[in-house]
Design an enzyme around this catalytic site. Structure first.
Site, PDB file in Angstrom:
ATOM      1  N   ARG A   1       0.293  -1.337  -0.096  1.00 25.51           N
ATOM      2  CA  ARG A   1      -0.433  -0.372  -0.304  1.00 25.51           C
ATOM      3  C   ARG A   1       0.470   1.265  -0.032  1.00 25.51           C
ATOM      4  O   ARG A   1       0.104   2.387  -0.009  1.00 25.51           O
ATOM      5  CB  ARG A   1      -0.842   0.120   1.418  1.00 25.51           C
ATOM      6  CG  ARG A   1      -2.438   1.129   1.149  1.00 25.51           C
ATOM      7  CD  ARG A   1      -3.263   1.358   2.020  1.00 25.51           C
ATOM      8  NE  ARG A   1      -2.373   1.031   3.478  1.00 25.51           N
ATOM      9  CZ  ARG A   1      -3.405   0.822   4.273  1.00 25.51           C
ATOM     10  NH1 ARG A   1      -4.895   0.444   4.556  1.00 25.51           N
ATOM     11  NH2 ARG A   1      -2.922   0.570   5.811  1.00 25.51           N
TER      12      ARG A   1
ATOM     13  N   LYS B   1      -2.967   6.832   1.298  1.00 21.04           N
ATOM     14  CA  LYS B   1      -2.573   7.056   2.548  1.00 21.04           C
ATOM     15  C   LYS B   1      -1.776   8.391   2.479  1.00 21.04           C
ATOM     16  O   LYS B   1      -0.499   8.193   3.424  1.00 21.04           O
ATOM     17  CB  LYS B   1      -2.067   5.858   3.671  1.00 21.04           C
ATOM     18  CG  LYS B   1      -2.872   5.853   5.409  1.00 21.04           C
ATOM     19  CD  LYS B   1      -2.498   4.366   5.573  1.00 21.04           C
ATOM     20  CE  LYS B   1      -1.990   4.454   6.941  1.00 21.04           C
ATOM     21  NZ  LYS B   1      -3.670   5.563   7.401  1.00 21.04           N
TER      22      LYS B   1
ATOM     23  N   GLU C   1     -16.950   5.638   5.430  1.00 21.43           N
ATOM     24  CA  GLU C   1     -15.933   4.845   6.454  1.00 21.43           C
ATOM     25  C   GLU C   1     -15.962   6.221   7.188  1.00 21.43           C
ATOM     26  O   GLU C   1     -16.279   7.407   7.488  1.00 21.43           O
ATOM     27  CB  GLU C   1     -14.650   4.720   5.314  1.00 21.43           C
ATOM     28  CG  GLU C   1     -13.318   6.051   4.624  1.00 21.43           C
ATOM     29  CD  GLU C   1     -12.480   5.904   4.560  1.00 21.43           C
ATOM     30  OE1 GLU C   1     -11.506   4.793   5.874  1.00 21.43           O
ATOM     31  OE2 GLU C   1     -11.830   6.801   4.124  1.00 21.43           O
TER      32      GLU C   1
END
Ligand code: PMP
Length: 290
Positions: free
Chosen positions: A50, A149, A182
């Site tokens: 990721r 992220k 989320e």
């Protein structure tokens, strides 16, 4: 505490970055939050994948290979005698000028901090969370894709402040279309009629590693797992609800916007998945001390 910065270890008070680092000036950088359990780094490959995808998306050349970073993560844990802890892996754009152009940043910086974990208090896991939907929507993926992220968490921080102002610890974040995306630092799941549901990643969520693990555990346990668009109505009428994240693990939710979820107590499927998750953390991961 020993902190890794660009290949060297520094004491906590000497672990410093420049005020000209674009990570600080613009939030230009990426990070991962990783757990160590029982002397092993959990899901390190997934976190590195990721991290490198985030880097690709923001055109950041990480000056280390995934294998080199994995070794540095394990070594940082060892130097800090971590068996159970939380690892923060950060890559900033590096030092540049005051202008925002990343071309002025010659070399990205890699930072690794291995520390003890700060969980929600145990009562939260026993009783479950009371959460609310907040006005701040999740970033549009056409603007700043929530899959990245990045070091710019203001979208989530604003939602967190709104949740706190409403007397809650966590916020449900919707996307611009009004579907559930989320929470501020966790993915969201519901159980309905024995099946597990979570919003699709395209609704605007981080590609959560705990989310993926829980979906796999649920399938192994014979649950039907699907990723449909969910509305607040679906949350209110769920039998159970829980959040997932590396730090929080699996946290039951018992109230959303004043509506009691299920019986108002953490439900049996949530409890089963918590047990399965903890069992997995006992046996898997990259060894730190062997
Ligand atoms: N969503 C957001 C916005 C997050 O920051 C995180 C990580 N804390 C998650 C979801 C959960 O992802 P993971 O399970 O990979 O920790």
């Amino acid at each position: 505490m020993k902190i890794f910065i660009d290949g060297k270890y520094y004491d906590e008070r000497n672990a410093k970055v420049s005020v000209f680092d674009h990570g600080l000036l613009y939030g230009d950088g990426i990070f991962e939050g990783i757990r160590a359990y029982h002397g092993r780094v959990f899901k390190i490959r997934e976190h590195l994948d990721r991290l490198f995808y985030s880097a690709k998306a923001i055109l950041l050349d990480i000056p280390m290979s995934p294998a080199q970073i994995a070794l540095a993560v394990v070594e940082t844990c060892r130097k800090n005698k971590i068996r159970d802890g939380y690892i923060r892996l950060i890559v900033t754009r590096g030092v540049g000028t005051l202008g925002l152009n990343p071309k002025t940043c010659k070399r990205p910086s890699v930072i690794i901090i291995a520390d003890k974990i700060q969980l929600y208090p145990p009562g939260v896991y026993q009783r479950g969370l009371n959460i609310i939907t907040v006005p701040t929507t999740r970033n549009l993926h056409s603007a700043l894709n929530p899959a990245i992220k990045s070091l710019n968490y203001l979208n989530n921080i604003l939602a967190k402040i709104e949740a706190n102002n409403g007397g809650c610890e966590e916020a449900v974040m919707l996307n611009a279309e009004g579907f559930v995306a989320e929470c501020t630092g966790d993915n969201l799941f519901i159980i309905k009629n024995g099946a597990l549901l979570t919003p699709p990643l395209s609704a605007g969520a981080l590609y959560g590693i705990t989310r993926q693990t829980v979906m796999e555990l649920a399938e192994e346990a014979g649950l039907k797992v699907s990723e449909p668009n969910l509305t607040r109505y679906d949350l209110f009428c769920a039998d159970e609800c829980f959040l997932t994240g590396t730090g929080a693990e699996i946290v039951p939710v018992v109230k959303i916007d004043g509506r009691v979820i299920g019986r108002g107590k953490p439900g049996p499927v949530t409890r089963q998945l918590e047990d399965d998750y903890h069992a997995l953390t006992k046996v898997s991961g990259e060894p730190i001390y062997e």
